[in-house]
Scaffold this motif. Structure first.
Motif, PDB file in Angstrom:
ATOM      1  N   GLY A 148      43.375  45.025  21.575  1.00 11.89           N
ATOM      2  CA  GLY A 148      42.671  46.063  22.313  1.00 11.89           C
ATOM      3  C   GLY A 148      42.001  45.487  23.543  1.00 11.89           C
ATOM      4  O   GLY A 148      41.299  44.477  23.459  1.00 11.89           O
ATOM      5  N   THR A 149      42.225  46.109  24.694  1.00 14.05           N
ATOM      6  CA  THR A 149      41.628  45.663  25.949  1.00 14.05           C
ATOM      7  C   THR A 149      41.026  46.851  26.693  1.00 14.05           C
ATOM      8  O   THR A 149      41.434  47.997  26.468  1.00 14.05           O
ATOM      9  N   PRO A 150      40.081  46.600  27.598  1.00  8.37           N
ATOM     10  CA  PRO A 150      39.713  47.663  28.537  1.00  8.37           C
ATOM     11  C   PRO A 150      40.942  48.044  29.364  1.00  8.37           C
ATOM     12  O   PRO A 150      41.873  47.253  29.522  1.00  8.37           O
ATOM     13  N   GLY A 151      40.945  49.242  29.920  1.00 10.35           N
ATOM     14  CA  GLY A 151      42.106  49.683  30.685  1.00 10.35           C
ATOM     15  C   GLY A 151      43.306  49.876  29.777  1.00 10.35           C
ATOM     16  O   GLY A 151      43.174  50.132  28.582  1.00 10.35           O
ATOM     17  N   ALA A 152      44.487  49.735  30.355  1.00 10.98           N
ATOM     18  CA  ALA A 152      45.718  49.925  29.576  1.00 10.98           C
ATOM     19  C   ALA A 152      46.872  49.246  30.292  1.00 10.98           C
ATOM     20  O   ALA A 152      46.896  49.180  31.528  1.00 10.98           O
ATOM     21  N   PHE A 153      47.820  48.763  29.506  1.00  3.70           N
ATOM     22  CA  PHE A 153      49.033  48.207  30.086  1.00  3.70           C
ATOM     23  C   PHE A 153      49.974  49.353  30.429  1.00  3.70           C
ATOM     24  O   PHE A 153      50.329  50.166  29.576  1.00  3.70           O
ATOM     25  N   ASP A 154      50.350  49.420  31.686  1.00  3.56           N
ATOM     26  CA  ASP A 154      51.247  50.470  32.162  1.00  3.56           C
ATOM     27  C   ASP A 154      52.599  50.313  31.473  1.00  3.56           C
ATOM     28  O   ASP A 154      53.245  49.269  31.607  1.00  3.56           O
ATOM     29  N   PRO A 155      53.048  51.315  30.714  1.00  4.03           N
ATOM     30  CA  PRO A 155      54.334  51.181  30.020  1.00  4.03           C
ATOM     31  C   PRO A 155      55.524  51.082  30.962  1.00  4.03           C
ATOM     32  O   PRO A 155      56.607  50.639  30.557  1.00  4.03           O
ATOM     33  N   ASN A 156      55.333  51.475  32.212  1.00  8.88           N
ATOM     34  CA  ASN A 156      56.438  51.429  33.176  1.00  8.88           C
ATOM     35  C   ASN A 156      56.561  50.072  33.863  1.00  8.88           C
ATOM     36  O   ASN A 156      57.643  49.698  34.308  1.00  8.88           O
ATOM     37  N   THR A 157      55.454  49.322  33.956  1.00 12.47           N
ATOM     38  CA  THR A 157      55.470  48.045  34.676  1.00 12.47           C
ATOM     39  C   THR A 157      55.036  46.858  33.836  1.00 12.47           C
ATOM     40  O   THR A 157      55.293  45.711  34.196  1.00 12.47           O
ATOM     41  N   GLY A 158      54.353  47.114  32.718  1.00 16.34           N
ATOM     42  CA  GLY A 158      53.819  46.024  31.915  1.00 16.34           C
ATOM     43  C   GLY A 158      52.574  45.393  32.483  1.00 16.34           C
ATOM     44  O   GLY A 158      52.104  44.372  31.963  1.00 16.34           O
ATOM     45  N   ARG A 159      52.000  45.973  33.534  1.00 16.57           N
ATOM     46  CA  ARG A 159      50.803  45.416  34.171  1.00 16.57           C
ATOM     47  C   ARG A 159      49.550  46.116  33.644  1.00 16.57           C
ATOM     48  O   ARG A 159      49.546  47.333  33.415  1.00 16.57           O
ATOM     49  N   LEU A 160      48.476  45.330  33.484  1.00 14.77           N
ATOM     50  CA  LEU A 160      47.208  45.902  33.055  1.00 14.77           C
ATOM     51  C   LEU A 160      46.568  46.660  34.210  1.00 14.77           C
ATOM     52  O   LEU A 160      46.408  46.124  35.313  1.00 14.77           O
ATOM     53  N   ARG A 161      46.181  47.906  33.950  1.00 13.91           N
ATOM     54  CA  ARG A 161      45.542  48.738  34.963  1.00 13.91           C
ATOM     55  C   ARG A 161      44.157  49.168  34.492  1.00 13.91           C
ATOM     56  O   ARG A 161      43.844  49.132  33.306  1.00 13.91           O
ATOM     57  N   TYR A 162      43.314  49.581  35.442  1.00 15.35           N
ATOM     58  CA  TYR A 162      41.988  50.135  35.179  1.00 15.35           C
ATOM     59  C   TYR A 162      41.037  49.111  34.561  1.00 15.35           C
ATOM     60  O   TYR A 162      40.048  49.484  33.933  1.00 15.35           O
ATOM     61  N   ALA A 163      41.303  47.815  34.721  1.00 11.51           N
ATOM     62  CA  ALA A 163      40.436  46.781  34.132  1.00 11.51           C
ATOM     63  C   ALA A 163      40.419  45.546  35.016  1.00 11.51           C
ATOM     64  O   ALA A 163      40.718  44.443  34.569  1.00 11.51           O
ATOM     65  N   SER A 164      40.042  45.729  36.273  1.00 12.45           N
ATOM     66  CA  SER A 164      40.016  44.592  37.191  1.00 12.45           C
ATOM     67  C   SER A 164      38.949  43.573  36.814  1.00 12.45           C
ATOM     68  O   SER A 164      38.968  42.440  37.290  1.00 12.45           O
ATOM     69  N   HIS A 165      38.013  43.967  35.936  1.00 13.73           N
ATOM     70  CA  HIS A 165      36.931  43.063  35.528  1.00 13.73           C
ATOM     71  C   HIS A 165      37.340  42.134  34.388  1.00 13.73           C
ATOM     72  O   HIS A 165      36.509  41.365  33.896  1.00 13.73           O
ATOM     73  N   LEU A 166      38.594  42.199  33.942  1.00 16.55           N
ATOM     74  CA  LEU A 166      39.056  41.362  32.835  1.00 16.55           C
ATOM     75  C   LEU A 166      39.865  40.198  33.408  1.00 16.55           C
ATOM     76  O   LEU A 166      41.056  40.332  33.690  1.00 16.55           O
ATOM     77  N   PRO A 167      39.245  39.038  33.601  1.00 17.88           N
ATOM     78  CA  PRO A 167      39.921  37.947  34.316  1.00 17.88           C
ATOM     79  C   PRO A 167      41.076  37.364  33.527  1.00 17.88           C
ATOM     80  O   PRO A 167      41.011  37.211  32.312  1.00 17.88           O
ATOM     81  N   GLY A 168      42.164  37.070  34.262  1.00 20.70           N
ATOM     82  CA  GLY A 168      43.303  36.393  33.674  1.00 20.70           C
ATOM     83  C   GLY A 168      44.347  37.276  33.035  1.00 20.70           C
ATOM     84  O   GLY A 168      45.427  36.809  32.668  1.00 20.70           O
TER      85      GLY A 168
ATOM     86  N   HIS B 101      46.726  60.913  23.304  1.00 18.24           N
ATOM     87  CA  HIS B 101      47.355  61.219  24.590  1.00 18.24           C
ATOM     88  C   HIS B 101      47.012  60.086  25.548  1.00 18.24           C
ATOM     89  O   HIS B 101      45.851  59.913  25.928  1.00 18.24           O
ATOM     90  N   ARG B 102      48.024  59.314  25.941  1.00 14.34           N
ATOM     91  CA  ARG B 102      47.798  58.119  26.755  1.00 14.34           C
ATOM     92  C   ARG B 102      48.080  58.360  28.232  1.00 14.34           C
ATOM     93  O   ARG B 102      47.604  57.600  29.077  1.00 14.34           O
ATOM     94  N   GLY B 103      48.874  59.365  28.567  1.00 12.98           N
ATOM     95  CA  GLY B 103      49.208  59.619  29.958  1.00 12.98           C
ATOM     96  C   GLY B 103      50.397  58.798  30.423  1.00 12.98           C
ATOM     97  O   GLY B 103      50.885  57.905  29.723  1.00 12.98           O
ATOM     98  N   TRP B 104      50.859  59.080  31.631  1.00 14.36           N
ATOM     99  CA  TRP B 104      52.075  58.456  32.175  1.00 14.36           C
ATOM    100  C   TRP B 104      51.900  56.957  32.377  1.00 14.36           C
ATOM    101  O   TRP B 104      52.811  56.180  32.158  1.00 14.36           O
ATOM    102  N   THR B 105      50.723  56.531  32.823  1.00 16.72           N
ATOM    103  CA  THR B 105      50.486  55.102  33.084  1.00 16.72           C
ATOM    104  C   THR B 105      49.525  54.489  32.074  1.00 16.72           C
ATOM    105  O   THR B 105      49.070  53.364  32.274  1.00 16.72           O
TER     106      THR B 105
END
Length: 403
Positions: A153-173, A236-240
């Motif tokens: 579990g992390t803040p934000g979410a990993f975009d299922p379309n890109t595999g990149r973590l979004r909405y959590a710029s404060h989580l370094p690394g 409900h997670r949404g598109w990204t």
């Protein structure tokens, strides 16, 4: 072709359905006798006996003793074998990773916390994850390979379309493009990733205040302000993966925040997030604002305010309730949920006093009338949700005797 394995209605599939029903009953009720299992499943005594023998041979159930205190001979009691499988969960924040391992019954058997201070990780994220997991595994007396599945579990979410973590710029690394591939290569078990607030909702849905509710919103306020949306019993997670990132929601009472993902904040976060409470307390003339991290200070202030009948603390709590209801009004007007669960330390610290104030404010601001409740899962709800998520999939796999 009729009669092949896996065809609905065949003896193998029917046996597997009965097996799963019995295992679920044992998880729910604890040790049961053969007679009791037969009554709860509607199976005859011979069929129940065959079922238990089959599950015992598969290592899924075990004898745990005999019943006592009833007329007649003592009956043997069966329970799910805790060692049939293990699952793990990780709760990741910018300052620490908390890990736990649970056996198949859901009992936590090992925990570990790894501090991760600083804006830049002192070690690569893959090493952090494996060290935290190995600490919990060691505490459980297991090896890494004994874990059947891991949910992180992390803040934000990993975009299922890109595999990149979004909405959590404060989580370094955690924003390296190859991170998920690197973790998959380093860990021997399947790994799933989920938003932290969604996991808190899973914990409440399985174990807490939202049990039996198919439509609810969980509002979370701790390190950040967020929400989980459960519709028709499913997240409900949404598109990204960004559904529920309500901290970015523009709301009255605060200036518009532009470039919200770059600022990692938004109107609702600025208005009602935990970091706003120490500022509000000082503005109201409260001098003994607790020192330390704002999450801890906010929870302490809310707890104090809930215990005070009047004065600036009461004004603090009323203002906070109004701010919370301002954002909630938008959510419930669109979603019309049956229930709103208040979770996270800056909400649960206020208990019923804060809940009552928010409920009253919400009824003034929104046409919908959901019932508000305080979350029941108070101890590490994100981690508990990660374990429950990992266990659900693990049980589906381990308890499937049709294969």
């Amino acid at each position: 072709m009729a009669g092949t394995a896996g065809t609905p209605g065949t003896p193998r599939v029917l046996r597997a359905m009965n097996d799963r029903a019995a295992l679920d009953l044992l998880l729910e009720h604890g040790p049961l006798s053969r007679t009791r299992i037969g009554k709860l499943t509607g199976l005859s005594k011979p069929t129940a006996s065959q079922l238990l023998a089959r599950l015992e041979a598969a290592g899924l159930v075990r004898l745990t003793g005999t019943s006592e205190g009833r007329p007649g001979p003592n009956a043997q009691l069966y329970a799910v074998n805790p060692a049939a499988a293990h699952a793990a969960g990780l709760d990741v924040t910018p300052t620490r990773i908390r890990a736990a391992v649970a056996d198949i019954t859901g009992r936590t058997v090992g925990e570990h916390e790894l501090p991760t201070p600083g804006r830049r990780p002192a070690q690569p994220v893959v090493e952090q994850v494996t060290e935290a997991l190995d600490g919990a595994v060691k505490a459980a007396g297991l090896a890494r390979g004994d874990v059947h599945r891991l949910v992180i579990g992390t803040p934000g979410a990993f975009d299922p379309n890109t595999g990149r973590l979004r909405y959590a710029s404060h989580l370094p690394g955690w924003h390296t493009p190859s991170l998920l591939d690197e973790l998959a290569a380093a860990l021997p078990m399947p790994v799933e990733y989920e938003n932290d607030v969604n996991l808190a909702a899973i914990a409440e849905q399985r174990l807490g205040a939202a049990r039996g509710h198919a439509d609810f919103v969980l509002l979370w306020n701790q390190e950040g302000l967020g929400a989980a949306l459960v519709l028709g019993g499913r997240l409900h997670r949404g598109w990204t993966g960004g559904a529920g990132e309500v901290g970015f929601l523009p709301v009255p009472g605060t200036p518009l925040v532009r470039q919200v993902t770059r600022a990692n904040s938004g109107g609702y976060q600025e208005l009602a997030g935990s970091q706003s409470l120490p500022k509000l307390a000082r503005h109201l003339g409260i001098e003994d604002v607790p020192p330390g991290p704002y999450t801890e200070a906010a929870a302490e202030l809310v707890a104090r305010a809930a215990d005070h009948a009047g004065g600036p603390y009461r004004e603090l709590l009323q203002t906070y309730a109004t701010r919370l209801a301002t954002g909630l009004a938008s959510l419930v007007s669109v979603l019309d949920p049956e229930l709103v669960v208040l979770s996270g330390s800056a909400l649960t610290a206020g208990g019923e006093v804060l809940r009552t104030l928010v409920q009253a404010e919400l009824e003034e601001l929104a046409a919908a009338r959901p019932r508000l409740v305080v979350g029941d899962v108070r101890e590490h709800p994100v981690l508990r949700g990660a374990l429950e998520s990992a266990l659900a999939t693990t049980r589906d796999e381990i308890f499937d005797t049709s294969r």
